[in-house]
Design an enzyme around this catalytic site. Structure first.
Site, PDB file in Angstrom:
ATOM      1  N   SER A  39       0.831  -0.954  -0.129  1.00  0.00           N
ATOM      2  CA  SER A  39      -0.239   0.073   0.149  1.00  0.00           C
ATOM      3  C   SER A  39       0.615   1.338   0.352  1.00  0.00           C
ATOM      4  O   SER A  39       0.233   2.005  -0.366  1.00  0.00           O
ATOM      5  CB  SER A  39      -0.756  -0.007   0.995  1.00  0.00           C
TER       6      SER A  39
ATOM      7  N   LYS B  29      -0.076   3.640  -2.708  1.00  0.00           N
ATOM      8  CA  LYS B  29      -1.015   4.654  -2.601  1.00  0.00           C
ATOM      9  C   LYS B  29      -0.452   5.864  -2.730  1.00  0.00           C
ATOM     10  O   LYS B  29      -1.346   7.019  -2.568  1.00  0.00           O
ATOM     11  CB  LYS B  29      -1.862   4.703  -1.248  1.00  0.00           C
TER      12      LYS B  29
ATOM     13  N   SER C 206      -5.749   3.098   4.956  1.00  0.00           N
ATOM     14  CA  SER C 206      -5.189   2.760   3.908  1.00  0.00           C
ATOM     15  C   SER C 206      -6.254   1.684   3.051  1.00  0.00           C
ATOM     16  O   SER C 206      -6.098   0.452   3.118  1.00  0.00           O
ATOM     17  CB  SER C 206      -3.582   1.571   4.225  1.00  0.00           C
TER      18      SER C 206
END
Length: 406
Positions: free
Chosen positions: A63, A66, A127
């Protein structure tokens, strides 16, 4: 005679040993305990590297992806292509993914709409994969087009060998068709150097993201009420791994099946900002604090072994030519001889500004103990253009009946 020889030998031994036992000898700082496959600490303002381990090694990032996704979403907001108050509705697949505990922790419903602000906060703070997908889809037209935009953006930043296949950082085999590029077994990979470049871009261009990433709680609408979620960053104030004096205020966690747990952290320190990166931290699966402990150890290593030293003032002259525009600082070991510093013109927009003959240049310390991250400013301005995805007849029929009774 024998006694005299023995005395001479003893004296010679003492002389030989003197440099080793001399109190003037400076011991090198012990390596920080990180248990990471790759790591870095650098000064976000100047790009100076203070510590690094295998910075070119390409690793799965999860993640941490992101950061790129939300950079482009923030850019779209700044350019007026997206508003905080715009509302988005998840697709059936995006909503279904939020029912699976291993993929998310914020529930989204296919019959409800959410503001861009709510989704943006959910993607940063906890997240949320589906929230990131919805934002990317809105900005890019569809997720595949947005991935292409991600690839082009970081390539423009000098990152040429990245593997970016989806907007969330999940393994492709967790996603539905239309949510990714590459093969079903592909996942996103970058090096620590790459991550440092990306982090510097977002913090230089949009420092306000820290107002979101510093929030220890997320309030989000679920079942006609507001539910509170804890941030995944356990180093924030009021979280269990917080330490006074080490005020982390960002940035992003990352977890993958292949590489384990990673974390990109940032915190103010000595009137500048330090970024810590720890990738693939090893340890017991049940140890949910290991990546944060490693990040904290790296921050301690910087603070306890280096000094943010003033090395130049505006009245000084560099190479008998350049004058700095303001006081110049750099991180040096406590025993470092400042008189040995050498300077040169930066080739990658880092360092400090100085003038000569009314011309401004960026200068760097060419013999810096650890060097600088390979950062360059954007070469060309990438304008985000929304792609209109045309639905085929079947999709139109499905959407018609899906929305008929809403």
């Amino acid at each position: 005679m024998k006694t005299l020889i023995q005395k001479i030998l003893l004296l010679v031994s003492v002389v030989i040993l003197l440099p080793i036992t001399s109190p003037q000898t400076v011991q090198a700082a012990e390596e920080p305990e990180l248990n990471a496959s790759a790591a870095m600490a650098f000064d976000e303002k100047t790009g100076q590297i203070i510590y690094s381990k295998d910075p070119d090694k390409k690793v799965a990032i999860g993640s941490i992806t992101k950061i790129i996704t939300l950079y482009l979403v923030t850019k779209a907001i700044h350019e007026g292509n997206l508003k905080w108050t715009d509302t988005l509705t998840p697709t059936a697949e995006q909503a279904e993914m939020t029912q699976r505990d291993e993929l998310t922790n914020v529930r989204l419903d296919a019959d409800k709409s959410y503001t861009v602000k709510q989704l943006y906060s959910a993607a940063w703070i906890v997240s949320s994969n589906s929230a990131a997908m919805m934002l990317a889809q809105k900005v890019g037209g569809d997720q595949k087009q947005f991935v292409k935009l991600m690839r082009q953006t970081i390539k423009d930043w000098g990152i040429n060998d990245a593997e970016i296949n989806n907007v969330s950082g999940l393994n492709n085999d967790d996603l539905y068709e239309g949510m990714y590029l590459g093969t079903k077994t592909s996942e996103n990979k970058l090096s620590v150097n790459d991550i440092a470049i990306i982090v510097k871009h977002i913090l230089d261009e949009y420092p306000e993201v820290l107002q979101t990433t510093s929030q220890a709680k997320l309030d989000f609408p679920v079942d006609n009420e507001t539910k509170t979620y804890n941030s995944l960053n356990l180093l924030l104030k009021d979280q269990r791994d917080y330490q006074e004096g080490y005020e982390f205020d960002g940035l992003k966690t990352g977890t993958t099946k292949q590489a384990g747990e990673s974390f990109v952290g940032t915190l103010p320190m000595d009137n500048t900002r330090i970024v810590t990166i720890v990738m693939g931290v090893a340890g017991e699966e049940s140890d949910n604090d290991k990546r944060f402990r490693s990040a904290q150890n790296l921050a301690h290593y910087v603070k306890e072994n280096f000094i943010h030293q003033k090395i130049m003032t505006p009245g000084d002259k560099v190479n008998n030519k350049y004058k700095p525009e303001q006081d110049v600082y750099m991180w040096v070991p406590s025993d470092f001889d400042l008189s040995t510093l050498k300077y040169g013109v930066s080739k990658n927009d880092l360092g400090f500004k100085a003038t000569a003959n009314k011309k401004t240049a960026n200068l760097v310390v060419t013999n810096s103990p650890s060097g600088y991250i390979p950062y360059t400013k954007t070469k060309k301005k990438i304008k985000i253009k929304k792609v209109i995805v045309k639905e085929n007849l079947w999709d139109q029929i499905v959407n018609f009946f899906s929305n008929l009774f809403k």
